[in-house]
Design a protein around this motif. Sequence first.
Motif, PDB file in Angstrom:
ATOM      1  N   UNK A   1      34.921  35.496  38.696  1.00  0.00           N
ATOM      2  CA  UNK A   1      34.395  34.310  38.031  1.00  0.00           C
ATOM      3  C   UNK A   1      35.267  33.932  36.823  1.00  0.00           C
ATOM      4  N   UNK A   2      35.642  34.954  36.024  1.00  0.00           N
ATOM      5  CA  UNK A   2      36.504  34.707  34.859  1.00  0.00           C
ATOM      6  C   UNK A   2      37.864  34.162  35.302  1.00  0.00           C
ATOM      7  N   UNK A   3      38.444  34.779  36.310  1.00  0.00           N
ATOM      8  CA  UNK A   3      39.755  34.321  36.801  1.00  0.00           C
ATOM      9  C   UNK A   3      39.668  32.875  37.303  1.00  0.00           C
ATOM     10  N   UNK A   4      38.542  32.536  37.915  1.00  0.00           N
ATOM     11  CA  UNK A   4      38.387  31.173  38.433  1.00  0.00           C
ATOM     12  C   UNK A   4      38.436  30.151  37.295  1.00  0.00           C
ATOM     13  N   UNK A   5      37.777  30.506  36.187  1.00  0.00           N
ATOM     14  CA  UNK A   5      37.786  29.599  35.038  1.00  0.00           C
ATOM     15  C   UNK A   5      39.220  29.406  34.542  1.00  0.00           C
ATOM     16  N   UNK A   6      39.962  30.497  34.483  1.00  0.00           N
ATOM     17  CA  UNK A   6      41.316  30.450  33.917  1.00  0.00           C
ATOM     18  C   UNK A   6      42.288  29.752  34.878  1.00  0.00           C
ATOM     19  N   UNK A   7      42.234  30.107  36.156  1.00  0.00           N
ATOM     20  CA  UNK A   7      43.128  29.456  37.121  1.00  0.00           C
ATOM     21  C   UNK A   7      42.757  27.972  37.247  1.00  0.00           C
ATOM     22  N   UNK A   8      41.468  27.686  37.089  1.00  0.00           N
ATOM     23  CA  UNK A   8      41.009  26.292  37.163  1.00  0.00           C
ATOM     24  C   UNK A   8      41.614  25.405  36.081  1.00  0.00           C
ATOM     25  N   UNK A   9      42.141  26.005  35.021  1.00  0.00           N
ATOM     26  CA  UNK A   9      42.796  25.203  33.976  1.00  0.00           C
ATOM     27  C   UNK A   9      44.069  24.533  34.526  1.00  0.00           C
ATOM     28  N   UNK A  10      44.663  25.123  35.555  1.00  0.00           N
ATOM     29  CA  UNK A  10      45.942  24.578  36.056  1.00  0.00           C
ATOM     30  C   UNK A  10      45.815  23.237  36.771  1.00  0.00           C
ATOM     31  N   UNK A  11      44.947  23.123  37.793  1.00  0.00           N
ATOM     32  CA  UNK A  11      44.875  21.819  38.463  1.00  0.00           C
ATOM     33  C   UNK A  11      44.433  20.690  37.519  1.00  0.00           C
TER      34      UNK A  11
ATOM     35  N   UNK B   1      33.312  48.565  31.322  1.00  0.00           N
ATOM     36  CA  UNK B   1      34.343  49.596  31.238  1.00  0.00           C
ATOM     37  C   UNK B   1      35.655  49.243  31.905  1.00  0.00           C
ATOM     38  N   UNK B   2      35.980  47.966  31.966  1.00  0.00           N
ATOM     39  CA  UNK B   2      37.303  47.571  32.460  1.00  0.00           C
ATOM     40  C   UNK B   2      37.922  46.675  31.389  1.00  0.00           C
ATOM     41  N   UNK B   3      39.242  46.787  31.170  1.00  0.00           N
ATOM     42  CA  UNK B   3      39.852  45.986  30.105  1.00  0.00           C
ATOM     43  C   UNK B   3      40.359  44.659  30.667  1.00  0.00           C
ATOM     44  N   UNK B   4      40.562  43.700  29.771  1.00  0.00           N
ATOM     45  CA  UNK B   4      41.050  42.401  30.214  1.00  0.00           C
ATOM     46  C   UNK B   4      42.425  42.535  30.864  1.00  0.00           C
ATOM     47  N   UNK B   5      43.274  43.412  30.294  1.00  0.00           N
ATOM     48  CA  UNK B   5      44.615  43.521  30.879  1.00  0.00           C
ATOM     49  C   UNK B   5      44.559  44.114  32.290  1.00  0.00           C
ATOM     50  N   UNK B   6      43.604  45.037  32.524  1.00  0.00           N
ATOM     51  CA  UNK B   6      43.446  45.542  33.901  1.00  0.00           C
ATOM     52  C   UNK B   6      43.015  44.420  34.835  1.00  0.00           C
ATOM     53  N   UNK B   7      42.091  43.588  34.356  1.00  0.00           N
ATOM     54  CA  UNK B   7      41.604  42.493  35.204  1.00  0.00           C
ATOM     55  C   UNK B   7      42.736  41.504  35.513  1.00  0.00           C
ATOM     56  N   UNK B   8      43.540  41.219  34.488  1.00  0.00           N
ATOM     57  CA  UNK B   8      44.651  40.281  34.694  1.00  0.00           C
ATOM     58  C   UNK B   8      45.654  40.868  35.682  1.00  0.00           C
ATOM     59  N   UNK B   9      45.878  42.168  35.540  1.00  0.00           N
ATOM     60  CA  UNK B   9      46.770  42.823  36.483  1.00  0.00           C
ATOM     61  C   UNK B   9      46.237  42.720  37.918  1.00  0.00           C
ATOM     62  N   UNK B  10      44.942  42.902  38.080  1.00  0.00           N
ATOM     63  CA  UNK B  10      44.352  42.788  39.423  1.00  0.00           C
ATOM     64  C   UNK B  10      44.486  41.375  39.979  1.00  0.00           C
ATOM     65  N   UNK B  11      44.363  40.403  39.089  1.00  0.00           N
ATOM     66  CA  UNK B  11      44.534  39.007  39.520  1.00  0.00           C
ATOM     67  C   UNK B  11      45.960  38.780  40.002  1.00  0.00           C
TER      68      UNK B  11
END
Lengths: 309, 251
Positions: free
Chosen positions: A43-53, A92-102
């Motif tokens: 959900x968080x990644x969707x918000x961030x990637x959605x900034x591009x279009x 218990x997951x960090x933002x940088x881990x999440x960004x890496x997964x994205x």
Amino acid sequence: MSLTSNATLETFQERIDQGEYIEPKDVFPDEYRKHLIRQMSQHAHSEVIGMQPEGNWITRAPSLRAKQILLAKIQDEGGHGLYLYSAAETLGISRSEMINQLQTGKAKYSSIFNYPTLNWADIGAIGWLVDGAAIVNQVSLQRTSYGPYSRAMVRICKEESFHQRQGYEIMTKMMRGTNEQQKMAQDAMNRWWWPSLMMFGPHDSNSPNSGNAFKWKIKRESNDVLRQKFIDKTIPQALLIGLTIPDKDYKLNEKTGHYEIGKINWEEFNNVINGNGPCNKQRINHHIKYHNEGAWVREAALAYSKKQK
Amino acid sequence: MEKNNLYKYIIRLADNALILGQRLSENCSKGPFLEEDLAQTNIALDYIGRAQVLFNYAAKLNNNNQTEDDLAYRRDEIDYLNFLLVEQANQDFAYIIARQFYYSAFDCLLYNELTKSKDETLASIAKKSIKESNYHLTHTIDWVIRLGNGTDESKHRLQNAIDALWTYTGEMFEQDEIDLNLSKNNIAPNALDFKANWLNTISTTLKNATLKLPENSFMMFGGRNGKHTENLGHILSEMQYLQRAYPNATW
């Protein structure tokens, strides 16, 4: 904390059944945690990637007012990304881990943002259809069982309804405008209608993973129920401003009061999910490129803050 | 005559806000991390909002049925009167910060003086803007200090950008008949009166950032009179696209 003894699991399920919210320090099964991390980070990644279009049109926004609204809206989306990353960090997951997964494709984002924004009406269509579909889902998620996620949704829903209204305003203006503007609006409708319906995911009969999500009240309503709410709300809005629904089979069922639609092209849906949408590579490459270009800035900020200690 | 002077002065203010806002808005989704991405977008939004209010006022002064959007979108390149500094490209984050640093240090001093303008509309616009200006400067100075004292790379990059953009700072203090006339009538300040103050902010901050004040004294002029760098044509062709392609449409 995630303990899995039978007694603890029973207490957890009892609390869920009684409609209590689960908080970060509570005991819950590891699978619950994993499910939430997957859903919230997506959900968080969707918000961030959605900034591009949407960002694709800021510099070409056709009036000062439109430019400000679009800037403010994209800022909101980025802010939603921040709340959601923070809410997910409580698991218990960090933002940088999440960004890496994205960036490595391990985590997904909403497939809708793999479609391009080709004319100004697409900005209207994203607000009206894409945010409109997202709201239906998010309103339901305000009652999701994990406290931090639920509270993030309450804040997000307030802003999303403004986004939906401004999107519809753009579409309305364009349908009242010149022939060229009407053509742009209909073109945007044709391209965004079906992908918006796909945002709700596969039909319930074909949605294998929702068992636990319902049991744990992470998900409160099924894909088809939510999709139908969206369809019933949106078709009259489209007709009101003179847009054609790009579906020769859609009709109002007088008995049920619901709109029925033609067949969704799930082959296209699966293709986009599997990386073959028009912009999948572009969106991730953009994220990686600017993340890498910003590395020296993040390193400098970190080095500076260490020196201050 | 006096009204013409004021009109042109307001257009210059508005164009600086518009073009810098446009430049910053190019960065959306390209920031080094999400919080800074949002901060830059926020600054862009402040400038576009300010441009709208100023163009609205300019349109009223002109009294020929032009709207704020006509002024923002329908003029030719030669009619834009912004500083050369604000149209310079976003080469990297250091350039963005250096450009903002030079401009915001000036902008704070200017708008602070404009709050005292005898022209009530201008004074009230300035009162609203000055809070934003102060925030932009604080935010930017923090970055100058962080990058200057960060890593070797950040220090090197920022020094490069500081040096490269220095040549565009002289124009901010250029005073022509319009400025002199307005300052005589207490409508706008004479920018030379606060040049020492500006230089003090710049040199103190650079010192705190362990960076050098540029020594090159050659200054480029022209933007205030419509003579631009090649950057502006590209900015405008993108910005004006829909307004120019569909002149009869309203958006």
